[in-house]
Design a protein around this motif. Structure first.
Motif, PDB file in Angstrom:
ATOM      1  N   LYS A 357       0.828  -1.206   0.000  1.00 21.77           N
ATOM      2  CA  LYS A 357       0.000   0.000   0.000  1.00 21.77           C
ATOM      3  C   LYS A 357       0.863   1.258   0.000  1.00 21.77           C
ATOM      4  N   GLU A 358       2.007   1.181   0.646  1.00 23.06           N
ATOM      5  CA  GLU A 358       2.916   2.326   0.677  1.00 23.06           C
ATOM      6  C   GLU A 358       3.555   2.568  -0.682  1.00 23.06           C
ATOM      7  N   LYS A 359       3.697   1.509  -1.476  1.00 22.23           N
ATOM      8  CA  LYS A 359       4.451   1.610  -2.733  1.00 22.23           C
ATOM      9  C   LYS A 359       3.588   1.787  -3.976  1.00 22.23           C
ATOM     10  N   TYR A 360       2.365   1.254  -3.961  1.00 23.40           N
ATOM     11  CA  TYR A 360       1.600   1.181  -5.201  1.00 23.40           C
ATOM     12  C   TYR A 360       0.294   1.973  -5.101  1.00 23.40           C
ATOM     13  N   PRO A 361       0.208   3.108  -5.809  1.00 26.67           N
ATOM     14  CA  PRO A 361      -0.998   3.947  -5.759  1.00 26.67           C
ATOM     15  C   PRO A 361      -2.259   3.238  -6.241  1.00 26.67           C
ATOM     16  N   LEU A 362      -2.089   2.176  -7.018  1.00 27.88           N
ATOM     17  CA  LEU A 362      -3.241   1.427  -7.497  1.00 27.88           C
ATOM     18  C   LEU A 362      -4.016   0.788  -6.345  1.00 27.88           C
ATOM     19  N   LYS A 445       1.585  -0.186 -16.495  1.00 34.37           N
ATOM     20  CA  LYS A 445       0.741  -0.018 -17.682  1.00 34.37           C
ATOM     21  C   LYS A 445      -0.079   1.258 -17.586  1.00 34.37           C
ATOM     22  N   ARG A 446      -0.476   1.611 -16.357  1.00 33.18           N
ATOM     23  CA  ARG A 446      -1.304   2.799 -16.136  1.00 33.18           C
ATOM     24  C   ARG A 446      -0.478   4.042 -15.811  1.00 33.18           C
ATOM     25  N   LYS A 447       0.841   3.862 -15.697  1.00 32.47           N
ATOM     26  CA  LYS A 447       1.771   4.976 -15.415  1.00 32.47           C
ATOM     27  C   LYS A 447       1.362   5.753 -14.173  1.00 32.47           C
ATOM     28  N   LEU A 448       0.989   5.006 -13.120  1.00 29.59           N
ATOM     29  CA  LEU A 448       0.604   5.651 -11.855  1.00 29.59           C
ATOM     30  C   LEU A 448       1.827   5.996 -11.018  1.00 29.59           C
TER      31      LEU A 448
END
Length: 448
Positions: A357-362, A445-448
């Motif tokens: 959760k800390e690393k991935y905005p998705l 893929k979503r460039k988040l």
């Protein structure tokens, strides 16, 4: 040594042939979450028909807490098969039925006389619970909650939420069913503390007894202490205590649907034990049978005794083969060592997910209790807009790399983690890495 060993792409040639047969032989409405075609399974491992070795993080939707093909369960089934298969409890008395009922009466919460009615599916068990509550109270109304899943029979489908996926085209439904929002701590009200939000939910519950149904008309309130299909939402203890108070005041039967969240999955034998709330009826299925089709409605003796003779039962309910499997499964599930392992597995998953959760905005939220854990995916953390497409993409990616998974959540934007508790630390780490890699690819893929 890795547990995932892929010899072909997934599905392989034999798998593709079986899926084509499925397409031609089974109804289109019988959906599937993966393209895995099973040849055998043991512990936390599944082998497909092409010889691929996979890890199972779905566990039959929480059905295999004690592991695939548990030795003690299999031995009990084989021993019973050598005696007799079934003679029907409506015709004869079957001792394994009595033994399982005695065990369930003793392990379910509450220090009062209980009785147990067995059936084959969770839907049947829920339906039995509602019918018995109606008979006992001489009332017709039932209160349930948004996001809940209780089954696919007419009555239980009427109780179930998530209209488009489960209910569309199958109406009309059973009348006198009232549905209100359940507390959702992730999607609460901005500006409110957790305590304020829970108090708000309790206030809305009280209002529903004015706007929707008089509590004196309710036969039952049914709730999952931790919602399964609804997205692993743990019901706050204060909210469950409020429901218990309402039931006590108005003579309503409190039903806890523990089909997915029970059987030790949360670190206690039953999820309602975390709150200290004692239901009048507890409904169990899935992992109590370790893969065998069996369910149970266990409740206060005076409530369960309400229907007239012949008012409940079914041809296959309490199959002795399924009963002996459930007895061995429950013996394992209630062991302190097993529940300790549940919490160990859950803690490994929790720490890993919180790191993600800390690393991935998705990832919008990670939550759960014990070894019942979930990841919720969103397009934007501020708006919390669900991302069901990314969720499905991640599952397909993970499955293609040897990890069996399934979705959840009202918006189908969550991945549930329900690995068999017998999984090893090494297997758990390997599976989590496969899932993380899939999340990374989806995010890039979503460039988040």
């Amino acid at each position: 040594m890795t547990s995932i060993k892929l010899k072909t792409s997934l599905p392989g040639p034999k798998g593709l042939a079986a899926l084509e047969r499925r397409k031609n032989l089974l109804p289109a409405g019988l959906a599937r979450s993966t393209d895995v075609v099973v040849e055998r399974a043991e512990g936390a491992l599944v082998w497909d028909v092409d010889g691929n070795q996979l890890l199972d993080f779905a566990g039959g939707i929480g059905m295999i807490n004690v592991g695939h093909s548990n030795e003690k369960v299999v031995a009990a089934i084989k021993k019973q098969l050598d005696k007799y298969i079934h003679t029907c409890t409506l015709v004869t008395t079957i001792e394994p039925y009595l033994d399982l009922a005695e065990l369930l009466n003793s392990v379910t919460p509450g220090d009062f006389p209980k009785k147990t009615l067995l059936a084959c599916s969770g839907s049947e068990a829920v339906e039995n619970a509602i019918n018995v509550a109606k008979y006992y109270t001489k009332r017709n109304a039932v209160l349930c909650f948004e996001g809940a899943y209780h089954g696919r029979t007419l009555l239980t489908l009427s109780l179930t939420s998530k209209y488009a996926l489960f209910k569309k085209g199958f109406g009309s439904f059973v009348p006198d069913i009232y549905r209100i929002p359940a507390p959702n701590m992730y999607r609460g009200i901005d500006g409110m503390t957790e305590e304020q939000y829970i108090n708000y939910c309790i206030k809305k519950l009280d209002e529903s007894f004015i706007s929707q149904v008089d509590p004196d008309s309710l036969a039952a309130i049914i709730i999952e202490p931790v919602m399964g299909e609804g997205g692993f939402l743990s019901m706050p203890a204060a909210y469950l205590h409020k429901l218990r108070q309402v039931c006590d005041k108005h003579g309503i039967v409190f039903i806890a649907d523990e089909i997915q969240c029970g059987a030790g999955r949360t670190g206690k034998m039953f999820a309602c034990e975390h709150s200290g709330v004692i239901p009048d009826i507890v409904v169990t299925a899935k992992s109590i049978g370790a893969g065998m089709p069996i369910s149970a409605t266990t409740g206060r003796a005076e409530i369960m005794d309400a229907p007239h003779p012949g008012g409940v039962g079914g041809t296959y309910g309490g199959s002795p083969v399924a009963c002996v499997a459930a007895i061995e499964s429950i013996k394992i599930l209630q062991l302190e060592s097993f529940l300790k392992r549940v919490n160990e597995v859950g803690e490994i998953i929790r720490l890993t997910l919180e790191g993600w959760k800390e690393k991935y905005p998705l990832i919008g939220d990670v939550r759960g209790i014990g070894a019942m854990r979930l990841v919720e995916f969103v397009k934007d953390r501020n708006t919390k807009e669900p991302d069901a497409d990314a969720t499905l993409e991640i599952i397909r990616d993970a499955v293609a790399h040897g990890l069996i998974m399934i979705r959840a959540g009202l918006f189908s934007n969550c991945i549930r983690l329900l690995p068999p508790i017998v999984i090893t630390d090494e297997q758990l780490a390997e599976g989590l890495q496969v899932l993380e890699d899939a999340i990374i690819r989806a995010q890039e893929k979503r460039k988040l």
